[in-house]
Enzyme design. Structure first.
Site, PDB file in Angstrom:
ATOM      1  N   SER A 260       3.104   8.900  -0.445  1.00 39.28           N
ATOM      2  CA  SER A 260       1.686   8.778  -0.108  1.00 39.28           C
ATOM      3  C   SER A 260       0.953   8.087  -1.244  1.00 39.28           C
ATOM      4  O   SER A 260       1.525   7.816  -2.302  1.00 39.28           O
ATOM      5  CB  SER A 260       1.076  10.152   0.145  1.00 39.28           C
ATOM      6  OG  SER A 260       0.859  10.793  -1.089  1.00 39.28           O
ATOM      7  N   LYS A 261      -0.333   7.842  -0.997  1.00 41.78           N
ATOM      8  CA  LYS A 261      -1.126   7.060  -1.962  1.00 41.78           C
ATOM      9  C   LYS A 261      -1.135   7.662  -3.355  1.00 41.78           C
ATOM     10  O   LYS A 261      -1.285   6.948  -4.338  1.00 41.78           O
ATOM     11  CB  LYS A 261      -2.550   6.911  -1.443  1.00 41.78           C
ATOM     12  CG  LYS A 261      -2.611   5.891  -0.341  1.00 41.78           C
ATOM     13  CD  LYS A 261      -4.006   5.299  -0.223  1.00 41.78           C
ATOM     14  CE  LYS A 261      -4.045   4.264   0.876  1.00 41.78           C
ATOM     15  NZ  LYS A 261      -4.973   4.550   1.929  1.00 41.78           N
TER      16      LYS A 261
END
Ligand code: GLU
Length: 490
Positions: A260-261
């Protein structure tokens, strides 16, 4: 054998994720290896979650990665993607066929009724499966519900399809990556294939599209395995040939959680913006689950395509090692031809006035600063001292290098001698050598001599090759900066 036809079918609910890029790449490689066709289909049936901005991003990212698709509607002489929302008139026909064949039925349940069913299942600690309440409604009952203003959704009758085409409730398929997979279809509730507003759902639209586009192999993430059983039944119910399926393991972050980011970039466009080369990204992503037969990991996409074998894709999850990607990127930067590199670096040099440099100086600057670049964006911080008359001196460099007595001696001498030097590469090389030599005789290490000069002209203790640096700065600017660092003005 019929022509191999594969597709990437992203939903435009975000920018193109590297996981989707990998799926696209594996499809592309499979098509290339088999002289087949690679198709792009935008799956935007869920209008609320999609946007044109994401469609454009997906389009541009795939193109930037070189994953060009082989066909599609004509848009200005190029292939556009197939887009589900533009195909809405195609889907009702097959819904009718499923209804006619008894493989689908109208469901009038309200969201509240369905919610109550779900809650009951949860209370009984059971996995929720739709009750089939509407399976056998009579025409009168349906008419009554319609008269109340209810609009039906259409559900697929799982058990009926399973019974028609299989001996037991177990549905099996031979996955290209994972081998034989199976599921008890009693655990699949009758799912909605068309919403009450007439919009097809993913599991239905995907089958119609894959069938009409004659997709022979569906290669996608393993998060779709549970959908595959539903889709196989729809293919069979409509008498379509069932494609082969291959499910790829997931891509995990180095800490083994979902990528994820917070781990770093995840969208292809973010990687590109940060200064990753698309060639490096493609090469790196190919290694997430696949390994080249000769062990040579750095390979252009054509060589990967020639070597690609789908049966050898690892069925387990892959770890996205950002460090390895950075390493690969630096490798690809090193391989770039000078002119290409110069063009690619320009977007990262907008804070500088490039007109200060002649093309020759710009080339030289890149030549002497490219070696340590891991990302194209690293250039921004690597070159400030090539611009402007004066240079910003790092305070630590001031106290630890320039303020030293020996540095001061060196600099004073440098300012005096350099005035007489001819400013060419060869001559600068020789003169600096000579200069170091004289100070060495006086007990100052060559390294310290060079440090002092570098610190004065670049404000740093490390960086580009000295001769090249002085060449780009030019005589006047070099002496000006060295002079400024001399405490007693010369
Ligand atoms: N649209 C689906 C997604 O973005 C992919 C569907 C498929 O590959 O079958 O996850």
């Amino acid at each position: 054998m019929s022509e191999v036809r594969v597709r990437i079918a992203p939903s435009p609910s975000g920018n193109l994720h590297v996981g989707t890029a990998r799926t696209a790449l594996f499809n592309y490689l499979f098509a290339k290896k088999n002289n087949g066709k690679f198709v792009l289909r935008i799956e935007d049936t869920d209008a609320e979650r999609t946007s044109q901005e994401y469609v454009d991003n997906i389009f541009d990212s795939l193109k930037a990665l070189g994953l060009n698709w082989d066909e599609g509607p004509d848009v200005g002489g190029n292939y556009g993607p197939y887009t589900q929302s533009e195909r809405f008139d195609i889907y009702p026909k097959y819904i009718q066929e499923l209804l006619d064949k008894g493989f689908a039925y109208e469901c009038f349940c309200t969201p509240e009724e369905l919610e109550a069913e779900k809650e009951e299942a949860t209370a009984n600690k059971k996995a929720y499966v739709y009750s089939k309440k509407c399976e056998n409604l009579t025409d009168e009952e349906k008419a009554k519900l319609r008269a109340e203003g209810r609009k039906p959704a259409i559900r697929f009758n799982v058990a009926k399809a399973q019974k028609a085409f299989h001996e037991s409730s177990i549905l099996k398929f031979d996955d290209l990556v994972k081998g034989e997979l199976q599921m008890d279809t009693n655990l699949i509730g009758d799912f909605v294939i068309m919403k009450s507003n007439g919009a097809p759902t993913y599991n239905y639209a995907v089958v119609i599209d894959d069938a009409l586009m004659k997709i022979t192999h569906v290669i996608r993430g393993e998060d779709h395995i549970s959908n595959t059983y539903k889709q196989i039944l729809i293919f069979e119910a409509l008498g379509f040939e069932v494609p082969r399926f291959g499910h790829l393991g997931m891509i995990l972050a180095p800490d083994r959680s979902k990528l994820s980011k917070r781990h770093g970039a995840t969208a292809v466009s973010d990687f590109v913006e940060q200064g990753y080369l698309t060639e490096a990204l493609v090469n790196f992503v190919a290694l997430l689950g696949w390994a080249p037969s000769d062990g040579e990991e750095v390979k252009p996409v054509d060589a990967i395509a020639a070597d690609f074998r789908i049966g050898e894709i690892s069925s387990s999850n892959s770890i996205f090692e950002y460090d390895k990607l950075r390493w690969m990127n630096s490798h690809y930067i090193k391989m770039l031809p000078m002119d290409t590199l110069k063009e690619m670096l320009k977007p990262y040099l907008t804070r500088y006035d490039l007109t200060e440099l002649s093309d020759e100086q710009f080339t030289k600057m890149v030549e002497i600063t490219r070696e340590p670049l891991t990302l194209l964006s690293d250039i921004t911080e690597a070159v400030p001292y090539f611009f402007g008359q004066d240079v910003e001196i790092d305070p630590e460099v001031q106290t630890e290098v320039l303020d030293l007595e020996e540095s001061q001696k060196v600099l004073n001498d440098f300012v005096e001698k350099a005035q007489t030097w001819e400013w060419t590469e060869e001559n600068l090389h020789n003169k600096l050598e000579e200069f170091r030599g004289t100070w060495k005789e006086q007990g100052i290490k060559p390294k310290a001599t060079m440090w002092a000069i570098r610190a004065a002209v670049s404000g740093r203790t490390r960086g580009a090759d000295m001769v090249g640096l002085l060449e780009v700065l030019g005589k006047e600017r070099t002496i000006h900066r060295a002079q400024k660092s001399c405490k007693v003005a010369k």
